[in-house]
Design a protein around this motif. Structure first.
Motif, mmCIF file in Angstrom:
data_model
loop_
_atom_site.group_PDB
_atom_site.id
_atom_site.type_symbol
_atom_site.label_atom_id
_atom_site.label_comp_id
_atom_site.label_asym_id
_atom_site.label_seq_id
_atom_site.Cartn_x
_atom_site.Cartn_y
_atom_site.Cartn_z
ATOM 1 N N GLY A 73 57.472 37.452 -33.040
ATOM 2 C CA GLY A 73 57.473 38.151 -32.172
ATOM 3 C C GLY A 73 56.510 39.273 -32.533
ATOM 4 N N ALA A 74 56.497 39.600 -33.808
ATOM 5 C CA ALA A 74 55.453 40.596 -34.174
ATOM 6 C C ALA A 74 53.857 40.399 -33.422
ATOM 7 C CB ALA A 74 56.147 41.212 -35.484
ATOM 8 N N ALA A 75 53.859 39.226 -34.230
ATOM 9 C CA ALA A 75 52.418 38.282 -34.287
ATOM 10 C C ALA A 75 51.847 38.071 -32.658
ATOM 11 C CB ALA A 75 52.455 36.937 -35.070
ATOM 12 N N MET A 76 53.059 37.460 -31.967
ATOM 13 C CA MET A 76 53.031 37.248 -30.271
ATOM 14 C C MET A 76 53.051 38.467 -30.040
ATOM 15 S SD MET A 76 53.256 32.929 -30.260
ATOM 16 C CE MET A 76 52.087 32.573 -28.650
ATOM 17 N N THR A 77 53.262 39.495 -29.762
ATOM 18 C CA THR A 77 53.446 40.666 -28.513
ATOM 19 C C THR A 77 52.607 40.419 -27.435
ATOM 20 O OG1 THR A 77 53.284 41.826 -30.678
ATOM 21 C CG2 THR A 77 53.771 43.432 -28.393
ATOM 22 N N PRO A 78 54.074 40.739 -26.710
ATOM 23 C CA PRO A 78 52.806 40.043 -25.591
ATOM 24 C C PRO A 78 51.410 41.442 -25.158
ATOM 25 C CG PRO A 78 55.114 40.390 -25.154
ATOM 26 C CD PRO A 78 54.303 41.131 -26.010
ATOM 27 N N TYR A 79 51.194 42.704 -25.526
ATOM 28 C CA TYR A 79 50.816 43.203 -24.958
ATOM 29 C C TYR A 79 49.274 43.002 -25.535
ATOM 30 C CZ TYR A 79 49.548 45.473 -29.318
ATOM 31 O OH TYR A 79 49.577 45.627 -30.849
ATOM 32 N N GLU A 80 49.153 42.098 -26.590
ATOM 33 C CA GLU A 80 47.756 41.628 -26.755
ATOM 34 C C GLU A 80 47.015 40.846 -26.533
ATOM 35 O OE1 GLU A 80 48.181 40.495 -31.410
ATOM 36 O OE2 GLU A 80 49.787 41.473 -31.230
ATOM 37 N N VAL A 81 47.612 39.865 -25.235
ATOM 38 C CA VAL A 81 47.528 39.313 -24.629
ATOM 39 C C VAL A 81 46.169 39.733 -23.157
ATOM 40 C CG1 VAL A 81 47.585 37.481 -25.454
ATOM 41 C CG2 VAL A 81 48.969 38.258 -23.571
ATOM 42 N N PHE A 82 47.735 40.769 -22.501
ATOM 43 C CA PHE A 82 47.407 41.755 -21.943
ATOM 44 C C PHE A 82 46.159 42.308 -22.045
ATOM 45 C CE2 PHE A 82 51.864 41.099 -20.594
ATOM 46 C CZ PHE A 82 51.564 39.838 -19.017
ATOM 47 N N LEU B 282 63.130 51.583 -36.503
ATOM 48 C CA LEU B 282 64.680 51.255 -35.625
ATOM 49 C C LEU B 282 63.874 50.639 -34.272
ATOM 50 C CD1 LEU B 282 67.394 50.799 -36.249
ATOM 51 C CD2 LEU B 282 68.398 51.845 -34.683
ATOM 52 N N VAL B 283 63.250 51.473 -33.420
ATOM 53 C CA VAL B 283 62.392 51.428 -32.881
ATOM 54 C C VAL B 283 61.611 49.910 -32.594
ATOM 55 C CG1 VAL B 283 61.547 52.121 -30.282
ATOM 56 C CG2 VAL B 283 63.164 53.904 -31.758
ATOM 57 N N THR B 284 60.786 50.444 -33.745
ATOM 58 C CA THR B 284 59.919 48.789 -33.943
ATOM 59 C C THR B 284 60.520 47.062 -34.464
ATOM 60 O OG1 THR B 284 58.610 50.796 -34.857
ATOM 61 C CG2 THR B 284 57.650 48.563 -35.624
ATOM 62 N N GLU B 285 60.992 47.765 -34.953
ATOM 63 C CA GLU B 285 62.459 46.368 -35.923
ATOM 64 C C GLU B 285 62.813 45.933 -33.463
ATOM 65 O OE1 GLU B 285 63.482 47.268 -39.965
ATOM 66 O OE2 GLU B 285 65.488 47.740 -38.540
ATOM 67 N N TYR B 286 63.509 46.731 -33.327
ATOM 68 C CA TYR B 286 63.500 45.938 -31.776
ATOM 69 C C TYR B 286 63.048 45.883 -31.172
ATOM 70 C CZ TYR B 286 68.696 47.283 -33.051
ATOM 71 O OH TYR B 286 70.333 47.517 -33.417
ATOM 72 N N SER B 287 61.857 46.259 -30.968
ATOM 73 C CA SER B 287 60.881 45.962 -29.991
ATOM 74 C C SER B 287 60.085 44.970 -30.370
ATOM 75 C CB SER B 287 59.382 46.929 -30.280
ATOM 76 O OG SER B 287 59.273 46.747 -31.535
ATOM 77 N N VAL B 288 59.864 44.278 -31.667
ATOM 78 C CA VAL B 288 59.237 42.728 -32.281
ATOM 79 C C VAL B 288 60.582 41.747 -31.587
ATOM 80 C CG1 VAL B 288 58.479 43.567 -33.924
ATOM 81 C CG2 VAL B 288 60.078 42.919 -34.836
ATOM 82 N N VAL B 289 62.221 42.047 -31.807
ATOM 83 C CA VAL B 289 62.945 41.351 -31.371
ATOM 84 C C VAL B 289 63.010 41.109 -30.181
ATOM 85 C CG1 VAL B 289 64.989 40.309 -31.641
ATOM 86 C CG2 VAL B 289 63.540 41.467 -32.900
ATOM 87 N N PHE B 290 62.745 42.076 -28.827
ATOM 88 C CA PHE B 290 62.697 41.648 -27.621
ATOM 89 C C PHE B 290 60.908 41.203 -27.045
ATOM 90 C CE2 PHE B 290 66.799 44.071 -27.881
ATOM 91 C CZ PHE B 290 67.426 44.232 -27.051
ATOM 92 N N SER B 291 60.557 41.668 -28.293
ATOM 93 C CA SER B 291 59.237 40.378 -27.610
ATOM 94 C C SER B 291 59.388 39.000 -27.421
ATOM 95 C CB SER B 291 57.976 41.183 -28.831
ATOM 96 O OG SER B 291 57.135 42.533 -28.129
#
Lengths: 140, 409
Positions: free
Chosen positions: B192-201, B341-350
């Motif tokens: 999820g961290a490597a393929m975070t959606p914002y990167e393509v947008f 913690l926000v970071t850890e959750y953000s990559v999982v939800f990504s």
């Protein structure tokens, strides 16, 4: 018996909740011990770096603050853990004492960074605290 | 010569811009617990982001429109809304993590509580977005982010047992003391961290900001295919540093201050200076990109006027939406929640949102109406579909693994 994707989803969720809800008191305390070891070892490493002039005092202070927060979190978890056996109760007291030693050592190191006391003296203190916590790894 | 410089600059900014707070934290956490046992996930993730980033860049360059604009038109408002909801919420969480990351990096340099730095960081992000040109904000943060190469230098300076590191990387699997579920939880988080959606947008909207045409495709492909893999190597170096210094000391990473310990151990204050500058640039750059991406996704879905190439007054709703996103991020962080913690959750939800982001891109990249002769070839479609299966598996596994492992505890 209900079938279909919704029922399967409920079963997975129920199983997951069951798994996470059934963490034993000993396991919770063991996890807190691991957290404590990591925090004290972090503090030891950064104090050694400070003594070797390999880090900035601001960074060392931040690192020790983070280590302290971890130790406080671990101690809170343990003190709020309900135990149901004498063995677990004794283990909880030992863990709390060891985490307290770690906290004292980290606080002394942070105070030494601010000019109160000797930073050199906190190294053996941190080593002892880490040893004390490592002895408790593996449970009661 | 000018072209060569432009390509070099693009590659360098792609390397420096690849790493954000999610990559920093997740790679360090993974390195401190599994050594290089999850390095393969970084490789899988980098290949995936290369495939889809160049695909979305191609869509933008050929059609002259950002991917998100076409998603709504091509798939209809409902499918577009699902895509928007997933991408935007993850984006918002990532903005929060990045702003928190800037505050934590400033804390490392000053020891001032991050609570004081959060509004400063958010204001800094806003003022740069408001005032700076697109190329400037992209290039400066990307180039400064290159100082994170110090992680690779530090890894060499630590003189590790290369055989042991190679052994960890080549024989992946959880260590004896780590549950299998935890191993897979972190595999999903790393993916999820490597393929975070914002990167393509950001990549696709950036193509419009920079007025790419079909002539720029080769350059953009080079940026992605060289820059991102080198950025991936940087991620592996972060995990490697943690594996060499933190893993043997039983230090599980829970804070940003622990991430920089191996660098200070290897190179002292000079290396530490570089890494703090690098983290600050990486998180600030990613905060800019994610905030812009939030504005892009909303504006492109609702058909508002958007873009840094327009004056703020000419794209008022676009700019206002970004200000609101930053205020929400500040409000979330003001609750005292740990940015890590926000970071850890953000990559999982990504990871959870990945299919909703990447499937539409694949569909549009195959549509002759928008792409003409530049539609995906068979090979690209095959790889893209293989990745969709991986993405779907990661998305489905993310939440159960999160619950079962207690967020990887």
């Amino acid at each position: 018996m209900p079938t279909g994707p919704a029922a399967s989803g409920c079963l997975v969720l129920a199983a997951a909740l069951l798994l996470t809800g059934c963490t034993s008191a000993a396991a919770t305390m063991e996890q807190a011990v691991g957290q404590g070891v990591a925090a004290v070892e972090t503090a030891r490493l950064v104090v050694e770096q400070e003594l070797d002039d390999r880090t900035f005092t601001t960074t060392a202070k931040t690192t020790l603050g983070d280590a302290r927060r971890e130790l406080v979190g671990a101690a809170t978890t343990v003190s709020e853990t309900d135990v149901s056996t004498e063995t677990d109760a004794a283990y909880r007291d030992e863990v709390l004492a060891a985490l307290g030693d770690g906290l004292d050592a980290v606080n002394d190191a942070r105070a030494a960074l601010g000019g109160v006391g000797s930073l050199d003296a906190t190294v053996p203190q941190l080593e002892d605290a880490a040893d004390g916590l490592e002895d408790l790894e593996g449970g009661p | 010569m000018k072209n060569l410089f432009a390509v070099a600059l693009g590659v360098l900014t792609a390397i420096g811009g690849f790493v954000d707070i999610g990559d920093l934290v997740t790679n360090a956490v993974v390195g401190s617990r599994f050594g290089l046992g999850l390095a393969w996930v970084v490789l899988v993730g980098v290949v995936g982001i290369c495939i889809y980033a160049q695909m979305s860049g191609r869509v933008a360059a050929v059609s002259g429109r950002a991917t998100f604009e076409i998603i709504r038109e091509r798939l209809g408002p409902r499918a577009g809304l699902a895509n928007l909801a997933a991408s935007f919420l993850i984006n918002l969480l990532t903005v929060t993590a990045e702003v928190g990351g800037v505050a934590l990096a400033l804390q490392l340099a000053t020891s001032v509580d991050p609570g004081w730095w959060i509004p400063v960081a958010a204001f800094g992000v806003w003022i740069v977005i408001w005032r700076a040109r697109f190329e400037l904000l992209e290039n400066v943060t990307g180039l400064l982010g290159l100082t994170l190469i110090v992680f690779a230098v530090a890894l060499f300076m630590l003189s590790p047992d290369w055989g042991e590191l190679a052994g960890q990387a080549l024989q992946p699997g959880p260590p004896a003391d780590e549950p299998v579920a935890t191993y897979w939880f972190y595999a999903v988080a790393l993916f999820g961290a490597a393929m975070t959606p914002y990167e393509v947008f950001f990549f696709s909207s950036g193509a419009i900001e920079e007025k790419w045409t079909e002539k720029d495709l080769a350059k953009s492909r080079l940026n992605v295919l060289v820059g991102f893999p080198l950025g991936g190597l940087l991620s592996i170096a972060i995990a490697g540093c943690a594996a060499v210094v933190l893993l043997p000391a039983a230090i599980d990473v829970t804070s940003l201050s622990q991430v920089v310990l191996p660098v200070a151990e290897a190179g002292g204050k000079i290396a530490l200076s570089f890494v703090i500058v690098g983290i600050l640039a990486a998180t600030f750059g990613a905060a800019l990109e994610t905030t812009l991406s939030s504005g892009y996704t909303l504006a492109q879905y609702f058909g508002w006027s958007w873009g840094k190439f327009r004056k703020p007054a000419k794209a008022a709703r676009f700019h206002l939406s970004m200000i609101v996103c930053l205020l929400i991020a500040v409000a979330i962080l003001a609750t005292g929640v740990d940015p890590i913690l926000v970071t850890e959750y953000s990559v999982v939800f990504s990871a959870v949102a990945l299919p909703l982001t990447y499937l539409p891109i694949l569909i549009i990249a195959n549509d002759r109406e928008y792409m003409g002769d530049r539609v995906n070839g068979r090979g690209m479609n095959f790889v893209g579909q293989v990745y969709l299966v991986i993405i779907l598996a990661a998305a489905l596994a993310a939440i159960p693994l999160l619950i079962i492992t207690g967020a990887g505890a």
